[in-house]
Design a protein around this motif. Structure first.
Motif, short mmCIF file in Angstrom:
data_model
loop_
_atom_site.label_atom_id
_atom_site.label_comp_id
_atom_site.label_asym_id
_atom_site.label_seq_id
_atom_site.Cartn_x
_atom_site.Cartn_y
_atom_site.Cartn_z
N PRO A 264 -16.51 -5.08 -43.76
CA PRO A 264 -15.74 -6.42 -43.32
C PRO A 264 -14.91 -7.09 -42.14
O PRO A 264 -15.33 -6.53 -40.96
N GLN A 265 -14.70 -7.85 -42.83
CA GLN A 265 -14.77 -8.94 -41.25
C GLN A 265 -13.09 -7.93 -40.48
O GLN A 265 -12.61 -7.43 -40.99
N PHE A 266 -13.21 -7.93 -39.09
CA PHE A 266 -11.50 -7.03 -38.25
C PHE A 266 -10.76 -8.41 -38.90
O PHE A 266 -9.89 -7.19 -39.18
N ILE A 267 -10.18 -9.43 -38.28
CA ILE A 267 -8.91 -9.84 -39.21
C ILE A 267 -9.27 -10.53 -39.82
O ILE A 267 -10.47 -11.84 -39.18
N GLN A 268 -9.17 -11.27 -40.61
CA GLN A 268 -8.71 -12.01 -41.72
C GLN A 268 -8.01 -12.59 -42.41
O GLN A 268 -6.59 -11.96 -42.83
N PHE A 269 -7.33 -14.10 -42.25
CA PHE A 269 -6.57 -14.33 -42.55
C PHE A 269 -7.13 -15.32 -43.99
O PHE A 269 -7.43 -16.49 -43.86
N ASN A 270 -6.58 -15.03 -44.86
CA ASN A 270 -7.46 -15.11 -45.68
C ASN A 270 -6.22 -16.35 -46.97
O ASN A 270 -5.44 -16.32 -47.79
N ARG A 271 -6.51 -18.01 -47.07
CA ARG A 271 -5.53 -19.11 -47.32
C ARG A 271 -3.51 -18.86 -47.33
O ARG A 271 -2.76 -18.99 -46.59
N CYS A 272 -3.79 -18.70 -45.47
CA CYS A 272 -2.78 -19.24 -44.75
C CYS A 272 -2.17 -19.74 -44.03
O CYS A 272 -3.01 -20.69 -43.64
N GLU A 273 -0.94 -20.21 -43.40
CA GLU A 273 -0.25 -21.02 -42.89
C GLU A 273 0.76 -20.72 -41.71
O GLU A 273 1.28 -19.28 -41.79
N ASN A 274 0.38 -20.95 -40.14
CA ASN A 274 1.54 -20.40 -39.77
C ASN A 274 1.14 -18.76 -38.78
O ASN A 274 1.34 -18.19 -39.14
N VAL A 275 -0.11 -19.17 -38.49
CA VAL A 275 -0.25 -18.50 -38.22
C VAL A 275 -0.95 -18.21 -36.23
O VAL A 275 -0.66 -18.93 -35.62
N LEU A 276 -0.15 -16.75 -35.47
CA LEU A 276 -0.28 -16.87 -34.16
C LEU A 276 -1.04 -15.65 -34.01
O LEU A 276 -0.89 -14.04 -34.24
N PRO B 54 -10.30 -16.74 -39.51
CA PRO B 54 -9.36 -17.86 -40.19
C PRO B 54 -9.90 -18.32 -42.06
O PRO B 54 -10.90 -19.05 -41.05
N PHE B 55 -9.86 -18.26 -42.91
CA PHE B 55 -10.26 -18.41 -43.92
C PHE B 55 -9.44 -19.93 -45.27
O PHE B 55 -8.57 -18.96 -45.10
N MET B 56 -10.11 -21.20 -44.90
CA MET B 56 -8.80 -21.59 -45.73
C MET B 56 -7.56 -21.83 -45.13
O MET B 56 -6.96 -21.36 -45.94
N SER B 57 -7.05 -21.41 -43.70
CA SER B 57 -6.30 -21.88 -43.84
C SER B 57 -5.67 -22.54 -42.46
O SER B 57 -6.27 -23.31 -41.89
N LYS B 58 -4.36 -22.97 -42.76
CA LYS B 58 -3.50 -24.34 -42.19
C LYS B 58 -2.65 -23.40 -41.12
O LYS B 58 -1.96 -22.29 -40.49
N ASP B 59 -2.49 -24.85 -38.96
CA ASP B 59 -2.10 -24.55 -38.20
C ASP B 59 -1.93 -23.29 -38.36
O ASP B 59 -1.63 -21.99 -37.87
N PHE C 273 -3.71 -12.24 -47.18
CA PHE C 273 -3.97 -12.87 -48.00
C PHE C 273 -2.80 -13.78 -48.66
O PHE C 273 -1.03 -13.43 -48.87
N GLU C 274 -3.01 -15.18 -48.76
CA GLU C 274 -2.28 -16.67 -48.97
C GLU C 274 -0.32 -15.90 -48.32
O GLU C 274 0.45 -16.06 -49.03
N CYS C 275 -0.13 -15.65 -46.95
CA CYS C 275 0.73 -15.86 -46.15
C CYS C 275 1.35 -16.49 -45.82
O CYS C 275 0.80 -17.39 -45.44
N GLU C 276 2.39 -16.60 -45.15
CA GLU C 276 2.93 -17.84 -44.08
C GLU C 276 3.85 -17.43 -42.84
O GLU C 276 4.35 -16.19 -43.52
N ASN C 277 3.75 -17.68 -41.96
CA ASN C 277 4.38 -16.84 -40.58
C ASN C 277 3.89 -15.40 -40.58
O ASN C 277 4.93 -14.95 -40.35
N VAL C 278 2.83 -16.01 -39.87
CA VAL C 278 1.87 -14.01 -39.48
C VAL C 278 1.07 -14.37 -37.87
O VAL C 278 0.94 -15.46 -37.85
N ALA C 279 1.42 -12.74 -37.57
CA ALA C 279 1.21 -12.97 -36.24
C ALA C 279 0.42 -11.76 -35.84
O ALA C 279 1.00 -10.79 -36.69
N ILE C 280 0.22 -11.49 -34.56
CA ILE C 280 -0.75 -10.64 -34.12
C ILE C 280 -0.38 -10.58 -32.42
O ILE C 280 -0.95 -11.73 -32.17
N THR C 281 0.86 -9.88 -31.98
CA THR C 281 1.24 -9.74 -30.81
C THR C 281 1.17 -8.59 -29.76
O THR C 281 0.72 -7.65 -29.92
#
Length: 455
Positions: free
Chosen positions: A208-220, A236-241, A147-155
Motif C-alpha cells: 500500500p501507499q503510505f498516504i493516499q488522498f483519493n478523489r479529495c479536495e482542499n488538502v494540506l 494525491p489521486f484524482m484530487s484537487k487543490d 476517500f472522497e473527502c474535502e478539507n483534510v490535513a496532516i500537520t
C-alpha cells in the motif's frame, strides 16, 4: 424590573454557553501561486479556530496498537461530526494500524510525536478502493487514507513512520506477484468493474501507499516528517487543490517515490526535503485504458524551493501518463552534492500509454554529478512490462513545449538525450543557460525532434 433583568441574565448565559459549545468552523483560504501559465488559486483549509481533540481522551495508550487505532478513529469521527476538528497526536511513540481520514479533519502531530504504523498487512484490511501503478483496484488500505473527502490535513512537527518488517520482504516481487500484476493489467485493459478487481490474496503482495488522498479536495500536508514507506509515499489521486509544504521525507525502499500527483490538479509542492529510493517527484496520470476511462489530466502543478538528498530523478513525468500531463512548473530547487541521481527532468512513456505531455518548465536548478543527464525524454520505456503483458492497443504520446533554463550541474553523461518515435516526434524543446562543468560522453543526443533549441 428585577424579574426582567434576571430573565435577560439567564438568556444571555444560555446564549454564551451555546456559543462556547458550538464548534468553530474551518476557514477556507485561497492561495495565489505565481506560475508561467494560468494557475487557479488553490483552496486550502485553515483549522486554527477549530476544536483540538486529544487521542488520549479517547483511550489511546502508548504501545497498545488496538487502543490507539480505535482512539484515532473515534477522534476523527468526532472532528467530522462537529464539522471541523484537530485530532492531536501528543508527544511520544504511538503504535497504530490504518488511519482513515474524514472530511473537515486535521491530523496533527505535536513536536516529539511519532505515529508508528504496524507492519501487519491484516491491520490494513478490509481492502479499499485504491490503485497500483496507475490501475484502479481494491487493495490493502494505504497507511493513511482519505476517500472522497474535502478539507483534510496532516500537520505538525511530529513524524509518521512505517515499520518495514513485512513490506521489505515484499520488495522482491517474486513470480506469483508478477502473475497477479498480469491479472490486474488484463482486467484494467478489458474494463472489468473496479469493485471486481480484488487484489488482496495470498500471493499478490501489492504494497500500500503510505498516504493516499483519493478523489479529495482542499488538502494540506505541512511540516511533518515521514520515515520509510511500503510503496509510494504521498499519493494525491484524482484530487484537487493540494498543498504539500515543509514536508521531510526519508524512504529508501523499492518504489519509494516522494510525491506522486496522479490525475490531480491545482497543486503546490514547496520547501520540502526528499531523500528517496526512487524519484523525488513523479508526476503521473494513470495507465492505459484505465486512465482513458477516467479521463482526468494532471495539470497546474507548481514545485519550488525543494532540496533532494537522493533519488532517481528530481522530476519525473510518467511513465503512467495516459490521462495527460500539462502545466508543470519547477523552480529554485537543489540536489545535494553527492546525491545519486539519474536525471533532473525525465519524461518517459511507451507505445501503450497514449495521453500527452505539454508545457513542462524547469528553471533555476543546482546539482552536482548526475549519472545520466540534465534532460531525458524516452518513448520506449517498458521495464518488466515489455514481455510480461501484451500491447492491447497502441497509442503514442505527443510530447511538446519542454523548457529548462538556468541550470548548473557539475558532471553529466549528457546534457540532453531525446529518443522519440518516427511516427510521433517530440516538439519544441528549449534549453537555455545550461552550465555543466564536465560532459562525460555526448552533449546532445536526439532522435525525431522538431524545434530543438540549445542556447
Amino acid at each position: 424590573m428585577s424579574r426582567i433583568l434576571f430573565s435577560l441574565f439567564i438568556l444571555c448565559s444560555i446564549f454564551i454557553s451555546a456559543c462556547k459549545e458550538t464548534p468553530k468552523e474551518i476557514i477556507i483560504t485561497e492561495i495565489k501561486v505565481e506560475a508561467p501559465f494560468e494557475m487557479p488559486a488553490i483552496k486550502t483549509p485553515d483549522f486554527s479556530q477549530c476544536e483540538k481533540i486529544l487521542i488520549t481522551d479517547f483511550g489511546a495508550k502508548q504501545g497498545n496498537k488496538e487502543a490507539t487505532t480505535k482512539a484515532i478513529a473515534d477522534a476523527i469521527n468526532k472532528a467530522n461530526t462537529i464539522g471541523g476538528g484537530v485530532v492531536v497526536i501528543p508527544e511520544g511513540e504511538w503504535l497504530t494500524g490504518k488511519v482513515h481520514l474524514k472530511s473537515n479533519t486535521n491530523l496533527h502531530l505535536e513536536k516529539g510525536a511519532t505515529l508508528l504504523f504496524s507492519e501487519n498487512p491484516a491491520d490494513y484490511l478490509p481492502a479499499v478502493q485504491s490503485t497500483w501503478e496507475g490501475m484502479e483496484c481494491f487493495n490493502y488500505s494505504p497507511l493513511i487514507y482519505a476517500f472522497e473527502c474535502e478539507n483534510v490535513a496532516i500537520t505538525g512537527e511530529g513524524e509518521l513512520q512505517a515499520k518495514m518488517d513485512t513490506w521489505k520482504v515484499w520488495f522482491a516481487r517474486p513470480k506469483a506477484h508478477m502473475e497477479n500484476l498480469k491479472i490486474l493489467y488484463d482486467m484494467a485493459a478489458k474494463d472489468v468493474p473496479v469493485e471486481e478487481r480484488q487484489m488482496v490474496n495470498d500471493t499478490a503482495n501489492f504494497r500500500p501507499q503510505f498516504i493516499q488522498f483519493n478523489r479529495c479536495e482542499n488538502v494540506l500536508l505541512e511540516n511533518i516528517s515521514i520515515k520509510n514507506s511500503p510503496f509510494w509515499v504521498i499519493h494525491p489521486f484524482m484530487s484537487k487543490d493540494v498543498i504539500i509544504r515543509g514536508v521531510k521525507v526519508f524512504a529508501h525502499g523499492h518504489n519509494n517515490d516522494g510525491v506522486d500527483p496522479e490525475m490531480s490538479q491545482n497543486m503546490l509542492i514547496e520547501n520540502c526535503i526528499f531523500d528517496q529510493g526512487d524519484d523525488a517527484i513523479a508526476v503521473k496520470s494513470g495507465r492505459n485504458q484505465d486512465a482513458w476511462r477516467l479521463n482526468m489530466p494532471t495539470k497546474n502543478v507548481v514545485i519550488r524551493n525543494c532540496l533532494v538528498k537522493n533519488g532517481h530523478q528530481l522530476l519525473a513525468i510518467g511513465s503512467e501518463l495516459s490521462g495527460g500531463v500539462e502545466n508543470v512548473y519547477m523552480e529554485n530547487c537543489e540536489v545535494e552534492e553527492g546525491a545519486k541521481l539519474n536525471h533532473l527532468l525525465f519524461i518517459k512513456t511507451n507505445e501503450r500509454r497514449g495521453g500527452y505531455v505539454s508545457n513542462i518548465q524547469v528553471k533555476d536548478i543546482k546539482c552536482g554529478k548526475i549519472d545520466k543527464g540534465v534532460l531525458g525524454i524516452e518513448t520506449d520505456v517498458l521495464y518488466q512490462w515489455r514481455d510480461l503483458v501484451p500491447t492491447y492497443e497502441r497509442r503514442l504520446t505527443p510530447i511538446k513545449n519542454i523548457s529548462m533554463k538556468n541550470v548548473k550541474a557539475a558532471d553529466v553523461q549528457f546534457i540532453a538525450r531525446i529518443l522519440a518515435e518516427e511516427e510521433e516526434h517530440v516538439e519544441n524543446v528549449n534549453l537555455k543557460n545550461i552550465q555543466v562543468d564536465t560532459v562525460r560522453e555526448t552533449e546532445i543526443i536526439q532522435e525525431n525532434v522538431n524545434g530543438f533549441k540549445f542556447e
